[in-house]
Write a protein that holds these residues in place. Structure first.
Motif, PDB file in Angstrom:
ATOM      1  N   VAL A 172       0.853  -1.193   0.000  1.00 28.37           N
ATOM      2  CA  VAL A 172       0.000   0.000   0.000  1.00 28.37           C
ATOM      3  C   VAL A 172       0.889   1.243   0.000  1.00 28.37           C
ATOM      4  CG1 VAL A 172      -1.866   1.232   1.170  1.00 28.37           C
ATOM      5  CG2 VAL A 172      -1.680  -1.249   1.403  1.00 28.37           C
ATOM      6  N   GLU A 173       0.777   2.035  -1.050  1.00 29.99           N
ATOM      7  CA  GLU A 173       1.500   3.300  -1.156  1.00 29.99           C
ATOM      8  C   GLU A 173       0.501   4.408  -0.831  1.00 29.99           C
ATOM      9  OE1 GLU A 173       4.682   3.587  -4.499  1.00 29.99           O
ATOM     10  OE2 GLU A 173       2.950   4.790  -5.108  1.00 29.99           O
ATOM     11  N   THR A 174       0.805   5.193   0.172  1.00 30.24           N
ATOM     12  CA  THR A 174      -0.110   6.245   0.635  1.00 30.24           C
ATOM     13  C   THR A 174       0.558   7.593   0.425  1.00 30.24           C
ATOM     14  OG1 THR A 174      -0.918   4.727   2.327  1.00 30.24           O
ATOM     15  CG2 THR A 174      -1.424   7.058   2.639  1.00 30.24           C
ATOM     16  N   ILE A 175      -0.061   8.440  -0.361  1.00 35.78           N
ATOM     17  CA  ILE A 175       0.536   9.733  -0.723  1.00 35.78           C
ATOM     18  C   ILE A 175      -0.341  10.873  -0.227  1.00 35.78           C
ATOM     19  CG2 ILE A 175       1.279  11.194  -2.658  1.00 35.78           C
ATOM     20  CD1 ILE A 175       1.130   8.061  -4.024  1.00 35.78           C
ATOM     21  N   TYR A 176       0.236  11.753   0.550  1.00 34.54           N
ATOM     22  CA  TYR A 176      -0.499  12.915   1.047  1.00 34.54           C
ATOM     23  C   TYR A 176      -0.631  13.937  -0.071  1.00 34.54           C
ATOM     24  CZ  TYR A 176      -1.528  17.203   3.591  1.00 34.54           C
ATOM     25  OH  TYR A 176      -2.109  18.372   4.019  1.00 34.54           O
ATOM     26  N   GLU A 177      -1.845  14.424  -0.287  1.00 37.68           N
ATOM     27  CA  GLU A 177      -2.073  15.426  -1.325  1.00 37.68           C
ATOM     28  C   GLU A 177      -2.417  16.764  -0.679  1.00 37.68           C
ATOM     29  OE1 GLU A 177      -4.520  14.180  -4.763  1.00 37.68           O
ATOM     30  OE2 GLU A 177      -2.393  13.844  -5.239  1.00 37.68           O
ATOM     31  N   PRO A 178      -1.511  17.696  -0.686  1.00 36.83           N
ATOM     32  CA  PRO A 178      -1.731  18.988  -0.035  1.00 36.83           C
ATOM     33  C   PRO A 178      -2.955  19.700  -0.624  1.00 36.83           C
ATOM     34  CG  PRO A 178       0.549  18.761  -0.766  1.00 36.83           C
ATOM     35  CD  PRO A 178      -0.206  17.633  -1.377  1.00 36.83           C
ATOM     36  N   CYS A 179      -3.708  20.394   0.220  1.00 37.08           N
ATOM     37  CA  CYS A 179      -4.811  21.223  -0.274  1.00 37.08           C
ATOM     38  C   CYS A 179      -4.995  22.405   0.665  1.00 37.08           C
ATOM     39  CB  CYS A 179      -6.093  20.403  -0.413  1.00 37.08           C
ATOM     40  SG  CYS A 179      -6.880  20.022   1.149  1.00 37.08           S
ATOM     41  N   GLU A 180      -5.626  23.428   0.185  1.00 41.40           N
ATOM     42  CA  GLU A 180      -5.805  24.648   0.972  1.00 41.40           C
ATOM     43  C   GLU A 180      -6.905  24.489   2.027  1.00 41.40           C
ATOM     44  OE1 GLU A 180      -3.905  27.515   0.886  1.00 41.40           O
ATOM     45  OE2 GLU A 180      -2.678  26.112  -0.281  1.00 41.40           O
ATOM     46  N   ALA A 181      -7.936  23.742   1.666  1.00 43.52           N
ATOM     47  CA  ALA A 181      -9.103  23.624   2.547  1.00 43.52           C
ATOM     48  C   ALA A 181      -8.788  22.841   3.824  1.00 43.52           C
ATOM     49  CB  ALA A 181     -10.242  22.937   1.790  1.00 43.52           C
ATOM     50  N   ALA A 182      -9.696  22.913   4.792  1.00 42.99           N
ATOM     51  CA  ALA A 182      -9.548  22.176   6.046  1.00 42.99           C
ATOM     52  C   ALA A 182      -9.925  20.718   5.832  1.00 42.99           C
ATOM     53  CB  ALA A 182     -10.413  22.820   7.125  1.00 42.99           C
ATOM     54  N   LYS A 183      -9.096  20.027   5.092  1.00 43.85           N
ATOM     55  CA  LYS A 183      -9.336  18.636   4.718  1.00 43.85           C
ATOM     56  C   LYS A 183      -8.014  17.887   4.674  1.00 43.85           C
ATOM     57  CE  LYS A 183     -13.424  19.405   1.923  1.00 43.85           C
ATOM     58  NZ  LYS A 183     -14.040  19.436   0.586  1.00 43.85           N
ATOM     59  N   ILE A 184      -8.108  16.559   4.706  1.00 41.26           N
ATOM     60  CA  ILE A 184      -6.919  15.733   4.485  1.00 41.26           C
ATOM     61  C   ILE A 184      -7.213  14.807   3.307  1.00 41.26           C
ATOM     62  CG2 ILE A 184      -5.239  14.157   5.505  1.00 41.26           C
ATOM     63  CD1 ILE A 184      -6.268  14.891   8.252  1.00 41.26           C
ATOM     64  N   ASN A 185      -6.418  14.948   2.267  1.00 47.56           N
ATOM     65  CA  ASN A 185      -6.585  14.102   1.085  1.00 47.56           C
ATOM     66  C   ASN A 185      -5.414  13.141   0.954  1.00 47.56           C
ATOM     67  OD1 ASN A 185      -8.985  15.308   0.023  1.00 47.56           O
ATOM     68  ND2 ASN A 185      -7.747  17.068  -0.613  1.00 47.56           N
ATOM     69  N   PHE A 186      -5.741  11.879   0.733  1.00 52.81           N
ATOM     70  CA  PHE A 186      -4.708  10.885   0.436  1.00 52.81           C
ATOM     71  C   PHE A 186      -5.021  10.202  -0.890  1.00 52.81           C
ATOM     72  CE2 PHE A 186      -4.179  10.766   5.156  1.00 52.81           C
ATOM     73  CZ  PHE A 186      -2.814  11.004   5.205  1.00 52.81           C
ATOM     74  N   ARG A 187      -3.956   9.858  -1.603  1.00 51.29           N
ATOM     75  CA  ARG A 187      -4.047   9.012  -2.788  1.00 51.29           C
ATOM     76  C   ARG A 187      -3.396   7.685  -2.451  1.00 51.29           C
ATOM     77  NH1 ARG A 187      -1.029   9.487  -7.212  1.00 51.29           N
ATOM     78  NH2 ARG A 187       0.263  11.118  -6.258  1.00 51.29           N
ATOM     79  N   PHE A 188      -3.897   6.613  -3.028  1.00 49.09           N
ATOM     80  CA  PHE A 188      -3.362   5.280  -2.741  1.00 49.09           C
ATOM     81  C   PHE A 188      -3.055   4.519  -4.026  1.00 49.09           C
ATOM     82  CE2 PHE A 188      -6.422   6.548   0.479  1.00 49.09           C
ATOM     83  CZ  PHE A 188      -5.709   6.382   1.646  1.00 49.09           C
ATOM     84  N   ASN A 189      -1.947   3.807  -4.003  1.00 48.71           N
ATOM     85  CA  ASN A 189      -1.659   2.831  -5.052  1.00 48.71           C
ATOM     86  C   ASN A 189      -1.451   1.491  -4.371  1.00 48.71           C
ATOM     87  OD1 ASN A 189      -1.556   4.724  -7.256  1.00 48.71           O
ATOM     88  ND2 ASN A 189       0.421   5.403  -6.452  1.00 48.71           N
ATOM     89  N   LEU A 190      -2.192   0.495  -4.821  1.00 52.08           N
ATOM     90  CA  LEU A 190      -2.022  -0.862  -4.271  1.00 52.08           C
ATOM     91  C   LEU A 190      -1.317  -1.731  -5.309  1.00 52.08           C
ATOM     92  CD1 LEU A 190      -5.505  -1.656  -2.608  1.00 52.08           C
ATOM     93  CD2 LEU A 190      -3.588  -0.341  -1.698  1.00 52.08           C
TER      94      LEU A 190
END
Lengths: 139, 139, 139, 139
Positions: free
Chosen positions: C78-96
């Protein structure tokens, strides 16, 4: 063209709620499957109906938008809507409601493709029986 | 006779804890399976090793005694001990410990039998390869 | 700006495979959570780190694109990549990936928001400690 | 003394069957819980009824004897029988049947104890409301 839809109710199990007391988000994917299966029973296209035709219909896309939380003690109403498309795919849309007050708690969608059960190869066209099904129910 | 034993550590997942904040009791059965599989890998009798011999080894009895609770954030140490027996069965005993302080949190046991994979009939004697395994490891 | 990433490996359990012999699609959501938790441990923003700050971070969106199947006996990377954003959120992308040959088996993403743990109200701005975290790791 | 019993039916989900096509043994623990909850609803001693009384009732022992397999497409009938005892415990016995032909597929039992919800200390006597419940239903 009429919309093909099924509505089923699923009881939330104690073990489906997490330490925050709310249903763990991964279980919504399961409620979608409960919805698809209830739809499949009603309209004759459940997993087992496909198996009989030597076809499997794996999920290639699933997504869920979470709006409200569900708690242990709630039941969830799963609305499953068939979305017609030209390609050799099955698309469903889902609306999940809290049974007690019909609050919309989540929406989602899934896409399935057709594989030959033995060779596991992708079918580029709808299997004949599914084409017939569409003729009967969708048009 | 030496005792055949494996020790493996399993990380507790967020979704394995229930609304009381503790691991739902049903998941302990899963930790036993994690233990059996780790044992199987170490000693060459995992599920897939049996499949290759055209044998399946369904569980016919499982039990668990719960002594302490586990929380999200804990890891669980699974101790899996093979219990020799004369009959055509596989018996394991399990001890589960909280990884951080080695508190004993649960004990349990499972019994498996041998079925022919194709006919699903019960084997009344140990399959030859398992008899060899016992000769090699258990005596 | 460097990409924040974690890579972890998850063993597929026997009970995660379905009657088709392949991992049931709903479990991929669990692998994403395993990835997020491994990322959280590495970079100090796991569930328990948020709890300490009186913040919970529920999932508001999850999606998965399935490309290849996984079987019992496989492990998944599992590859977990943090995706920066301006809003009050946490975005992650995943590659399996399948561990044995690094085939890409699925991609996905999740979005989390911040809730005050006591009032369950949505935080419209990043909590202070998360802003500091971003200063430290993302910029 | 009459036997207190509830009978409920549970639909087997696709994802509850394993690569052998049969229901994974760990899920039977879940069916027992479905049975206990259905019993609890009928007789007023579900998890939420205990919570209201500031009592939690964790499982301290569970066991299952597997006799026949269940497949996807089957439904399981869960018979939950309350077993009176003098000690501050709740004992249930379970019989699981395949819905289609009423074959007995498994038997089992669980034991629960009473904990104070806030202090998590074991109650050595039945809580008052449970004593009343017993007076009303068991004797």
């Amino acid at each position: 063209m009429k919309e093909l839809k099924d509505t089923t109710e699923v009881l939330i199990r104690f073990n489906e709620a997490d330490p925050l007391g709310i249903v763990w988000h991964g279980h919504y994917i399961r409620y979608f499957e409960d919805g698809r299966e209830a739809f499949g029973k009603k309209y004759g296209i459940g997993y087992l109906d496909f198996f009989k035709e030597n076809v499997v219909v794996p999920i290639v896309h699933a997504e869920c938008n979470y709006k409200k939380s569900l708690k242990f003690g709630d039941s969830v109403v799963v609305e499953t809507i068939y979305e017609p498309c030209e390609a050799a795919k099955i698309n469903f849309r889902f609306n999940l409601y809290k049974a007690s007050d019909r609050t919309l708690v989540a929406t989602g969608r899934t896409t399935q493709v057709f594989l030959d059960k033995d060779t596991q190869t992708l079918l580029l066209n709808n299997p004949a029986f599914f084409e017939e099904w569409k003729q009967k129910f969708v048009k």
